[in-house]
Design an enzyme around this catalytic site. Structure first.
Site, short mmCIF file in Angstrom:
data_model
loop_
_atom_site.label_atom_id
_atom_site.label_comp_id
_atom_site.label_asym_id
_atom_site.label_seq_id
_atom_site.Cartn_x
_atom_site.Cartn_y
_atom_site.Cartn_z
N SER A 1 51.07 50.18 30.39
CA SER A 1 50.66 51.32 29.59
C SER A 1 49.25 51.78 29.98
O SER A 1 49.00 52.07 31.15
CB SER A 1 50.77 51.00 28.10
N ASP B 1 60.41 57.29 28.96
CA ASP B 1 59.40 56.42 28.37
C ASP B 1 59.23 56.71 26.89
O ASP B 1 58.94 57.84 26.48
CB ASP B 1 58.07 56.62 29.11
N HIS C 1 59.18 51.01 26.99
CA HIS C 1 57.76 51.14 27.31
C HIS C 1 57.19 49.74 27.47
O HIS C 1 57.23 48.94 26.54
CB HIS C 1 57.04 51.89 26.19
#
Length: 418
Positions: free
Chosen positions: A201, A296, A363
């Site tokens: 991330s 995502d 994610h």
């Protein structure tokens, strides 16, 4: 007592991940909250029957203040390290922690009262799972390496170098990264024979930003980089606006990133554009692996269909559960996937680079055990993520894995929110 049990039950069922149920802690950031929610899945309780993960203690970098390497609130940064052994004694895996960004004085002031902005609030121990696991059956290629997680407390993906004295904010992410690397070099990384810089991330974005820096630090070492869920797209939202560009623009302006972003990008594009990976990956010299979900979940909730772009809540159910998306919404998301694939075409043409883009609503897939390497891990062409990354890193085979479009992949661990 009854009220307490009710509250715990409520918290325990707020978020569910399909195929595995974890306990999530609600991230209270009023900005960018879902980024924290996804990352909490890695710090939550283990699934029923799962082995107890390795817990690794926090190490504070005591010499960091002398170089200005401090968190948002001025506290010292830190990391967690578990030493390698045997064939992995001279191999190093560095994981840059993720956790969103702060794009205004207000959000950064709030953030400095959390573990994302102050080491005073960081967990003293965290679990090492997935790519950080010390078990061969959970992490076949990196289990006995020196494995490090560098904590994230600057709010700008380890890139800032400024301050706001009036608000009591230190934007020193670039220095935090360097202080962590200096300390790890002194602890044996300078003798590394092979190394991998990774992150998920906001940490995945950071691993792209610092990939060549990391390689330059270890000129005689086999160095590669891995970005998990870091391919944030400069794209339009469901209202035709650019929610994520506004968010990134705020981060860049607030922390003065014009001075620290790669000049190979800023010499021909504006600084905000240079915070987007699609404009950086073409200039990275070090071998880089991009792992991303084509749909995502964070980008769906905070970039494509945030509340500001969907005030009537027409996308609300779709952002919580992909099975509730209408055909027209899926069509919009297919356009997002195509945009992502087009952005990596030139990158994928390089033999040294790797790619794994699965058609999942997910994610961060490297630090979760169920998605990294387990009996029912997500796969492309019958190969799970861990083996794809390992094959690429060790040059066992080239990996350019791109999934067919949703809903063809039945191996996904799609995130479902309630």
């Amino acid at each position: 007592m009854a009220m307490g049990k009710l509250l715990m039950c409520f918290l325990g069922v707020i978020f569910v991940v399909s195929k595995i149920v974890d306990c999530y802690e609600f991230e209270e950031f009023f900005y960018n909250k879902t980024e924290g929610v996804f990352l909490e899945s890695m710090y939550g309780a283990s699934a029923a029957g799962a082995p107890t993960p390795l817990m690794v203690g926090l190490t504070i970098i005591h010499g960091a203040a002398s170089t200005g390497a401090v968190c948002l609130d001025g506290t010292l940064p830190g990391y967690h390290i578990h030493r390698g052994y045997g064939s992995g004694a001279y191999s190093w895996l560095i994981q840059l922690e993720g956790g969103g960004w702060c794009n205004s004085v207000r959000s950064c002031v709030y953030r400095k009262k959390t573990r994302r902005g102050s080491s005073n609030y960081m967990e003293k121990q965290i679990p090492f799972t997935g790519i950080l696991s010390n078990k061969a059956e959970e992490n076949p290629d990196f289990y006995n390496w020196n494995r490090v997680k560098v904590r994230y407390c600057d709010g700008a993906s380890f890139t800032g170098d400024s301050e706001d004295k009036a608000a009591g904010l230190q934007f020193r992410g670039k220095h935090i990264y360097q202080a962590a690397m200096d300390e790890l070099m002194s602890k044996g990384m300078r003798y590394a024979k092979q190394a991998l810089l990774s992150g998920c991330s906001a940490g995945g974005l950071a691993s792209i930003m610092h990939c060549d820096d990391f390689s330059n630090l270890l000129p005689h070492t086999k160095v590669k980089c891995l970005s998990d869920a870091g391919l944030f797209m400069d794209t339009i939202d469901v209202s035709g606006g650019r929610s994520i560009r506004n968010l990134f623009g705020g981060v860049v302006k607030l922390q003065g990133l014009q001075k620290t972003l790669p000049r190979t990008c800023t010499n021909h594009l504006d600084a905000t554009s240079c915070f987007f990976p699609q404009n950086l990956i073409g200039n990275i010299r070090t071998p880089l692996f991009l792992l991303n979900a084509a749909y995502d979940s964070w980008q769906l909730q905070e970039s494509l269909a945030p509340h500001t772009a969907d005030p009537q809540g027409l996308w609300h159910e779709c952002t919580l559960n992909n099975e509730r998306c209408s055909p027209s919404q899926i069509q919009f998301l297919q356009g997002f996937r195509i945009h992502m694939l087009n952005s990596v075409k030139r990158f994928a043409a390089s033999r040294q680079n790797g790619l794994f883009i699965n058609s999942c609503f997910a994610h961060c897939q490297t630090e979760r055990q169920d998605t990294w390497f387990s009996d029912n891990s997500p796969m492309i062409n019958n190969k799970p993520i861990a083996l794809a990354v390992g094959d690429w890193y060790f040059d066992r085979s080239g990996v350019k894995a791109i999934d067919c479009a949703y809903p063809c992949d039945r191996t996904c661990h799609n995130l479902v929110f309630k």
